[in-house]
Scaffold this motif. Structure first.
Motif, PDB file in Angstrom:
ATOM      1  N   GLY A   1      -7.387  -5.112   1.835  1.00 27.55           N
ATOM      2  CA  GLY A   1      -6.910  -6.015   0.777  1.00 27.55           C
ATOM      3  C   GLY A   1      -5.868  -5.336  -0.089  1.00 27.55           C
ATOM      4  N   PHE A   2      -6.132  -4.091  -0.440  1.00 26.34           N
ATOM      5  CA  PHE A   2      -5.203  -3.311  -1.256  1.00 26.34           C
ATOM      6  C   PHE A   2      -3.862  -3.155  -0.521  1.00 26.34           C
ATOM      7  CE2 PHE A   2      -3.427   0.923  -2.098  1.00 26.34           C
ATOM      8  CZ  PHE A   2      -3.252   0.874  -3.473  1.00 26.34           C
ATOM      9  N   SER A   3      -3.945  -2.835   0.770  1.00 27.47           N
ATOM     10  CA  SER A   3      -2.722  -2.646   1.553  1.00 27.47           C
ATOM     11  C   SER A   3      -1.931  -3.948   1.666  1.00 27.47           C
ATOM     12  CB  SER A   3      -3.059  -2.149   2.957  1.00 27.47           C
ATOM     13  OG  SER A   3      -3.708  -0.907   2.879  1.00 27.47           O
ATOM     14  N   LEU A   4      -2.638  -5.071   1.781  1.00 29.26           N
ATOM     15  CA  LEU A   4      -1.952  -6.364   1.882  1.00 29.26           C
ATOM     16  C   LEU A   4      -1.142  -6.643   0.618  1.00 29.26           C
ATOM     17  CD1 LEU A   4      -4.401  -8.785   3.723  1.00 29.26           C
ATOM     18  CD2 LEU A   4      -2.581  -7.356   4.617  1.00 29.26           C
ATOM     19  N   VAL A   5      -1.682  -6.230  -0.533  1.00 29.48           N
ATOM     20  CA  VAL A   5      -0.921  -6.405  -1.777  1.00 29.48           C
ATOM     21  C   VAL A   5       0.383  -5.621  -1.687  1.00 29.48           C
ATOM     22  CG1 VAL A   5      -0.892  -5.965  -4.264  1.00 29.48           C
ATOM     23  CG2 VAL A   5      -2.981  -6.788  -3.170  1.00 29.48           C
ATOM     24  N   ILE A   6       0.279  -4.388  -1.222  1.00 27.23           N
ATOM     25  CA  ILE A   6       1.483  -3.545  -1.133  1.00 27.23           C
ATOM     26  C   ILE A   6       2.436  -4.078  -0.063  1.00 27.23           C
ATOM     27  CG2 ILE A   6       2.313  -1.222  -0.596  1.00 27.23           C
ATOM     28  CD1 ILE A   6      -0.155  -0.174  -1.995  1.00 27.23           C
ATOM     29  N   PHE A   7       1.880  -4.528   1.062  1.00 23.20           N
ATOM     30  CA  PHE A   7       2.731  -5.127   2.093  1.00 23.20           C
ATOM     31  C   PHE A   7       3.489  -6.330   1.522  1.00 23.20           C
ATOM     32  CE2 PHE A   7      -0.114  -3.326   5.588  1.00 23.20           C
ATOM     33  CZ  PHE A   7       0.863  -2.479   6.068  1.00 23.20           C
ATOM     34  N   SER A   8       2.803  -7.133   0.717  1.00 20.38           N
ATOM     35  CA  SER A   8       3.421  -8.358   0.196  1.00 20.38           C
ATOM     36  C   SER A   8       4.467  -8.070  -0.868  1.00 20.38           C
ATOM     37  CB  SER A   8       2.355  -9.269  -0.410  1.00 20.38           C
ATOM     38  OG  SER A   8       1.324  -9.496   0.506  1.00 20.38           O
ATOM     39  N   LEU A   9       4.306  -6.951  -1.557  1.00 22.53           N
ATOM     40  CA  LEU A   9       5.224  -6.663  -2.660  1.00 22.53           C
ATOM     41  C   LEU A   9       6.441  -5.862  -2.212  1.00 22.53           C
ATOM     42  CD1 LEU A   9       2.793  -5.777  -5.597  1.00 22.53           C
ATOM     43  CD2 LEU A   9       4.242  -7.800  -5.377  1.00 22.53           C
ATOM     44  N   SER A  10       6.373  -5.277  -1.023  1.00 21.35           N
ATOM     45  CA  SER A  10       7.453  -4.384  -0.609  1.00 21.35           C
ATOM     46  C   SER A  10       8.578  -5.147   0.079  1.00 21.35           C
ATOM     47  CB  SER A  10       6.929  -3.322   0.345  1.00 21.35           C
ATOM     48  OG  SER A  10       5.921  -2.584  -0.298  1.00 21.35           O
ATOM     49  N   GLY A  11       9.764  -4.559  -0.013  1.00 19.84           N
ATOM     50  CA  GLY A  11      10.909  -5.168   0.645  1.00 19.84           C
ATOM     51  C   GLY A  11      11.015  -4.762   2.098  1.00 19.84           C
ATOM     52  N   ARG A  12      10.541  -3.562   2.404  1.00 19.98           N
ATOM     53  CA  ARG A  12      10.631  -3.064   3.773  1.00 19.98           C
ATOM     54  C   ARG A  12       9.299  -2.459   4.176  1.00 19.98           C
ATOM     55  NH1 ARG A  12      15.932   0.682   3.451  1.00 19.98           N
ATOM     56  NH2 ARG A  12      14.526   1.767   2.026  1.00 19.98           N
ATOM     57  N   LEU A  13       9.043  -2.477   5.482  1.00 19.50           N
ATOM     58  CA  LEU A  13       7.788  -1.926   5.994  1.00 19.50           C
ATOM     59  C   LEU A  13       7.673  -0.441   5.646  1.00 19.50           C
ATOM     60  CD1 LEU A  13       5.247  -2.351   7.633  1.00 19.50           C
ATOM     61  CD2 LEU A  13       6.539  -1.854   9.705  1.00 19.50           C
ATOM     62  N   PHE A  14       8.789   0.267   5.800  1.00 24.14           N
ATOM     63  CA  PHE A  14       8.812   1.695   5.499  1.00 24.14           C
ATOM     64  C   PHE A  14       8.395   1.939   4.041  1.00 24.14           C
ATOM     65  CE2 PHE A  14      11.204   5.421   3.985  1.00 24.14           C
ATOM     66  CZ  PHE A  14      10.677   6.385   4.838  1.00 24.14           C
ATOM     67  N   ASP A  15       8.979   1.139   3.142  1.00 22.33           N
ATOM     68  CA  ASP A  15       8.647   1.271   1.716  1.00 22.33           C
ATOM     69  C   ASP A  15       7.168   1.020   1.475  1.00 22.33           C
ATOM     70  OD1 ASP A  15      11.312   1.589   1.504  1.00 22.33           O
ATOM     71  OD2 ASP A  15      11.706  -0.298   0.464  1.00 22.33           O
ATOM     72  N   ALA A  16       6.640   0.000   2.150  1.00 23.26           N
ATOM     73  CA  ALA A  16       5.231  -0.358   1.953  1.00 23.26           C
ATOM     74  C   ALA A  16       4.345   0.833   2.308  1.00 23.26           C
ATOM     75  CB  ALA A  16       4.874  -1.564   2.812  1.00 23.26           C
ATOM     76  N   ILE A  17       4.649   1.470   3.431  1.00 16.89           N
ATOM     77  CA  ILE A  17       3.820   2.596   3.861  1.00 16.89           C
ATOM     78  C   ILE A  17       3.992   3.779   2.899  1.00 16.89           C
ATOM     79  CG2 ILE A  17       3.460   4.273   5.726  1.00 16.89           C
ATOM     80  CD1 ILE A  17       4.217   1.955   7.659  1.00 16.89           C
ATOM     81  N   VAL A  18       5.236   4.028   2.489  1.00 18.31           N
ATOM     82  CA  VAL A  18       5.484   5.142   1.564  1.00 18.31           C
ATOM     83  C   VAL A  18       4.760   4.908   0.233  1.00 18.31           C
ATOM     84  CG1 VAL A  18       7.256   6.257   0.155  1.00 18.31           C
ATOM     85  CG2 VAL A  18       7.657   5.876   2.588  1.00 18.31           C
ATOM     86  N   ILE A  19       4.838   3.693  -0.293  1.00 12.87           N
ATOM     87  CA  ILE A  19       4.173   3.405  -1.570  1.00 12.87           C
ATOM     88  C   ILE A  19       2.665   3.598  -1.436  1.00 12.87           C
ATOM     89  CG2 ILE A  19       3.594   1.559  -3.209  1.00 12.87           C
ATOM     90  CD1 ILE A  19       6.408   0.434  -2.719  1.00 12.87           C
ATOM     91  N   ASN A  20       2.129   3.076  -0.331  1.00 18.52           N
ATOM     92  CA  ASN A  20       0.694   3.181  -0.098  1.00 18.52           C
ATOM     93  C   ASN A  20       0.259   4.652  -0.039  1.00 18.52           C
ATOM     94  OD1 ASN A  20      -1.925   2.502   0.568  1.00 18.52           O
ATOM     95  ND2 ASN A  20      -1.306   0.936   2.034  1.00 18.52           N
ATOM     96  N   VAL A  21       0.988   5.427   0.730  1.00 19.01           N
ATOM     97  CA  VAL A  21       0.643   6.848   0.876  1.00 19.01           C
ATOM     98  C   VAL A  21       0.843   7.574  -0.457  1.00 19.01           C
ATOM     99  CG1 VAL A  21       1.305   9.007   2.000  1.00 19.01           C
ATOM    100  CG2 VAL A  21       1.113   6.904   3.347  1.00 19.01           C
ATOM    101  N   ALA A  22       1.940   7.269  -1.143  1.00 19.04           N
ATOM    102  CA  ALA A  22       2.242   7.935  -2.416  1.00 19.04           C
ATOM    103  C   ALA A  22       1.135   7.690  -3.429  1.00 19.04           C
ATOM    104  CB  ALA A  22       3.576   7.437  -2.954  1.00 19.04           C
ATOM    105  N   LEU A  23       0.651   6.449  -3.488  1.00 15.87           N
ATOM    106  CA  LEU A  23      -0.445   6.153  -4.421  1.00 15.87           C
ATOM    107  C   LEU A  23      -1.685   6.959  -4.059  1.00 15.87           C
ATOM    108  CD1 LEU A  23      -0.144   2.313  -4.990  1.00 15.87           C
ATOM    109  CD2 LEU A  23      -0.191   4.074  -6.757  1.00 15.87           C
ATOM    110  N   HIS A  24      -1.916   7.108  -2.771  1.00 17.98           N
ATOM    111  CA  HIS A  24      -3.108   7.829  -2.332  1.00 17.98           C
ATOM    112  C   HIS A  24      -2.979   9.328  -2.520  1.00 17.98           C
ATOM    113  CE1 HIS A  24      -4.338   4.014  -0.540  1.00 17.98           C
ATOM    114  NE2 HIS A  24      -5.551   4.510  -0.728  1.00 17.98           N
ATOM    115  N   ILE A  25      -1.749   9.789  -2.687  1.00 17.20           N
ATOM    116  CA  ILE A  25      -1.588  11.210  -3.017  1.00 17.20           C
ATOM    117  C   ILE A  25      -1.660  11.381  -4.530  1.00 17.20           C
ATOM    118  CG2 ILE A  25       0.030  13.147  -2.987  1.00 17.20           C
ATOM    119  CD1 ILE A  25       1.009  12.042  -0.268  1.00 17.20           C
TER     120      ILE A  25
END
Lengths: 361, 130, 331
Positions: free
Chosen positions: A164-188
């Motif tokens: 669910g958390f990832s879906l929020v980030i997927f929905s808010l991001s402009g690019r797939l790459f950004d979505a993954i980077v944001i997700n990982v960055a938050l987890h770091i």
């Protein structure tokens, strides 16, 4: 579609590899040798949750815990990979043109994809739990089976929370790459903040917030410090409602744009300064030998906070592709302060507030 | 069934070309009175042109009296004497232009008549009309 | 005197772009698309700004404009991909965005088509399940016409064939409104003619409305019945194609002596362009052919030829009236 099926097949295999197959490799002898059979209620990290099922103390095996931790790690990778595959149409102009012109509502579209993702994960987990249970049963370790299944169910729920958390980030991001980077960055960042604020007094609210924004890390606690089902239920509902909202309200034209250029991201800009302040100030505070009673008054701490805010600004500028002035340029007409100064004040205020929280705790 | 000729490159509006072509086909007797014309759909598909354009040409041809429509059956060439006024006017204008040139070149009346007769006798004239 | 009256009448006939209507005969035919003060902004960029237009049923509407004029944005709004920033765009009175009721009758062939599945066999099954109007017979007929096999890998096709595959799916779905971005691009002349014939049949049989966007006027001038010209996010004008040429006439004339533009104007011709090459003069004027001939014949011209007017010339005139430079449109 074919992508998704093969991805599920691959992850099902990887999961099997991580748990039951690895168990078979080390063999029953080694595995049972590691069974301490201790009452897990002593092991609970938070101490608040007791490990009991129908008033029977739960028994677990150290090796199994290690395996489960691997499973949790793999499951986070699976969520991001499967989610990326399912929500990739959001990020390309041609796919957006195709998907959004089909006679489907955005609700149907989102529900279809989200359910496909959950179904994919469920398949992987069900296959794995059956295989593992079968081995435990065959090895005659029936007594740890209920504990295993209970914990396994919670790791599954934790994975759904992360979905669910990832879906929020997927929905808010402009690019797939950004979505993954944001997700990982938050987890770091979130656990790092927890780590760095080790000098702060223990504060459950603050820590709760940190865990909240790093659900993949939080899902390890499903193994070592299991939370109640209610905890997972609330988080699942929260993240899925939020992701449904973000996905259905997402404008088609976001597809393929750098996330940093999206309007909402400018609102996230002070967070960069704030996080920068917290990290650098705390790092500096450790180095400061001055015998101040509160960290807040240490000169190095304050210098660190200012420097961190500035570094945070630089990172934010790099991400948004805009200069410092222009990020807050629209507001600066109304305010007399220079945007950088303004950001510093925000950050210092934030750091002070953070400390105020710790004092309450 | 006889189809009109259309050249999409000529720059002349297509409905105009369809009309002109039917006038010519009728004048040459290639379409008999009361003969059915292709339907809008057939003609549009055959020529790869816009059905609305064909519709417009048929509507105007009907107003001019060259064709008549039978609801549910289609369009037919009418047998009534055609109103040739429009054509006459067109021909008259072309002649005038030619006569102007002839006069300035000093060509005499009788020579001009001969020239016209020659032109009429020229082979394939009907093919390269317009 | 007479001419002035004629000119006035024509001016009032010429539609105001802000309320341009393209219905063939607005009483009989239903309006399919209505854009009311339609705007789409991307940040500070105004891709479309306050566009008003109506597109009539069964019309083949050509949307012309250079790159970035807003054509694709308009199509995406009509397909329900984009939500308008301001204003509305309605399909038969319904909002299009996020409305499957409207969208199931609309198909959008984008400039870069995308295929969810790897071949037409699977794609056609998807379309069949999504569009009630899907025509399997027509689909097989189209497979005969276009050089694509049902089980061919779509991702390996050339750009032109990609587009043709998208057209097969779009046409076989029998939409009530077909939106095509650069439809004829990448098609050879034979395919182009085939496509026109198929579209002509759908328009005649089902009253399908077609909206084609193109950078190239020549691509559309022999097929559309209405054209709209987009420039910089604004709709400059919408007009019935044949009406555009009405009231404008081009002629080549030669006189014994010299003649000036002023002289002709004083006789009542409304000259828009006067170009003399030696004794030969080319005139573009805002009159009917009859008026032009009557007036010029008074001067006993040596030569008077009325020439067909290309749409390009009409557009150049229309646009120069609005002081826009559009050479790139006509390249």
């Amino acid at each position: 579609m074919t992508d998704l099926r093969s991805l599920i097949a691959i992850f099902t295999f990887l999961f099997l590899l991580v748990m039951p197959i690895a168990m078979l490799i080390i063999g029953r002898e080694v595995f049972t040798a590691m069974t301490t059979g201790q009452d897990l209620s002593h092991r609970a990290v938070d101490g608040s949750i007791s490990f009991h099922l129908f008033d029977n103390p739960l028994l677990l095996n150290d090796a199994l815990i290690v395996f489960l931790l691997f499973v949790v790690t793999l499951s986070s990778v699976a969520v991001i990979t499967l989610g990326g595959s399912l929500f990739r149409p959001l990020y390309r102009r041609d796919t957006v043109d195709f998907e959004w012109s089909l006679p489907l509502t955005k609700n149907e579209w989102f529900l279809g994809r989200a359910l496909a993702l959950i179904a994919g994960l469920s398949i992987i987990y069900i296959v794995n739990s059956f295989a593992t249970s079968a081995i435990l049963y065959a090895w005659g370790l029936k007594d740890i089976l209920p504990t295993f299944l209970l914990i396994y169910l919670k790791t599954y729920l934790a994975a759904i929370v992360f979905t669910g958390f990832s879906l929020v980030i997927f929905s808010l991001s402009g690019r797939l790459f950004d979505a993954i980077v944001i997700n990982v960055a938050l987890h770091i960042t979130c656990p790092f903040l927890l780590l760095i604020s080790g000098s702060m007094p223990e504060n459950t609210l603050l820590r709760g917030i940190m865990w909240f924004f790093a659900p993949a890390i939080d899902s390890y606690r499903a193994v070592v410090a299991a939370k109640s089902f209610f905890y997972y239920a609330v988080l699942i509902v929260f993240w899925f409602v939020l992701s449904w909202f973000c996905a259905t309200k997402r404008p088609a034209e976001w597809g393929g744009r750098k996330t940093g250029t999206l309007r909402w991201f400018h609102g996230a800009q002070p967070i960069f300064s704030f996080i920068g302040s917290v990290i650098v100030s705390n790092l500096f505070a450790v180095l400061d030998p001055s015998p101040m009673r509160t960290t807040l008054l240490k000169p190095l701490f304050i210098i660190g906070a200012l420097l961190g805010a500035f570094l945070g600004q630089l990172v934010s500028s790099a991400v948004t592709g805009k200069t410092l002035q222009r990020v807050t340029g629209e507001d600066s007409e109304n305010t007399k302060l220079h945007p950088i100064l303004q950001e510093w004040l925000w950050s210092l205020g934030g750091v002070a507030l953070l400390y105020a929280f710790t004092l309450i705790g | 069934m006889v189809y009109p000729e259309v050249n999409t490159q000529s720059g002349v509006p297509i409905y105009q070309q369809v009309k002109n072509s039917y006038h010519r086909l009728a004048a040459l007797g290639l379409i008999e009175p009361h003969e059915q014309l292709p339907s809008v759909r057939q003609l549009a598909m055959e020529l790869g042109i816009n059905p609305n354009t064909v519709q417009k040409a048929y509507r105007e041809l009907e107003q001019e009296g060259l064709i008549y429509a039978v609801p549910g059956r289609g369009n037919f060439l009418s047998d009534s004497q055609r109103e040739l006024d429009v054509e006459y006017e067109e021909i008259r204008r072309s002649f005038r232009s030619a006569i102007h040139i002839a006069w300035t070149a000093g060509i005499e009346r009788t020579k001009l008549h001969e020239l016209l007769d020659d032109c009429i006798d020229e082979p394939h004239l009907s093919d390269k009309d317009e | 005197m007479v001419n002035n009256q004629v000119v006035e009448r024509k001016d009032s006939e010429r539609p105001n772009p802000s309320t341009a209507t393209t219905t063939q005969s607005s009483d009989e035919q239903e309006v399919v698309i209505v854009a009311d003060s339609l705007s789409k902004h991307f940040g500070a960029t105004k891709a479309l700004d306050k566009v008003n237009c109506k597109i009539g049923g069964a019309s083949i509407f050509g949307l012309i404009g250079s790159n970035g004029a807003g054509k694709s944005t308009f199509l995406r709004l009509a397909a329900g991909v984009y939500k308008p920033t301001e204003g509305t765009i309605l399909y038969r009175g319904q909002v299009i965005y996020d409305n499957p009721n409207a969208k199931k009758e609309i198909i959008f062939v984008a400039d870069q088509p995308y295929f969810y599945f790897e071949n037409l066999k699977k794609m056609s099954a998807l379309y069949r399940s999504l569009y009630e109007t899907w025509d399997q017979e027509l689909y097989h007929e189209l497979l005969q016409i276009f050089p694509i096999k049902e089980d061919q890998r779509l991702d390996l096709l050339s750009k032109g064939l990609h587009r043709q595959a998208a057209l097969i799916l779009a046409i076989a779905s029998k939409p009530r409104l077909l939106l095509m971005d650069e439809a004829f691009d990448g098609l050879d002349p034979v395919m182009r003619q085939n496509l026109k014939r198929i579209l002509a049949r759908q328009v005649a049989d089902d009253g399908m409305t077609t909206l084609i966007a193109s950078q190239n006027l020549r691509e559309l001038e022999d097929f559309c019945d209405h054209v709209g010209l987009l420039h910089d996010g604004g709709l400059l004008f919408v007009e019935e194609l044949d009406k555009l040429r009405l009231g404008l006439v081009k002629a080549q004339v030669a006189f014994r002596g010299d003649i000036t533009e002023k002289q002709l104007k004083s006789m009542g011709l409304e000259i828009l362009r006067f170009h003399a090459r030696g004794s030969l003069v080319e005139i573009l004027s805002r009159n009917t052919e009859l008026e032009l001939r009557t007036i010029l014949n008074q001067l006993s011209p040596l030569l008077l030829d009325v020439l067909p007017l290309t749409l390009e010339e009409v557009f150049i005139y229309e646009l120069s009236r609005k002081a826009y430079i559009v050479s790139e449109l006509l390249a």
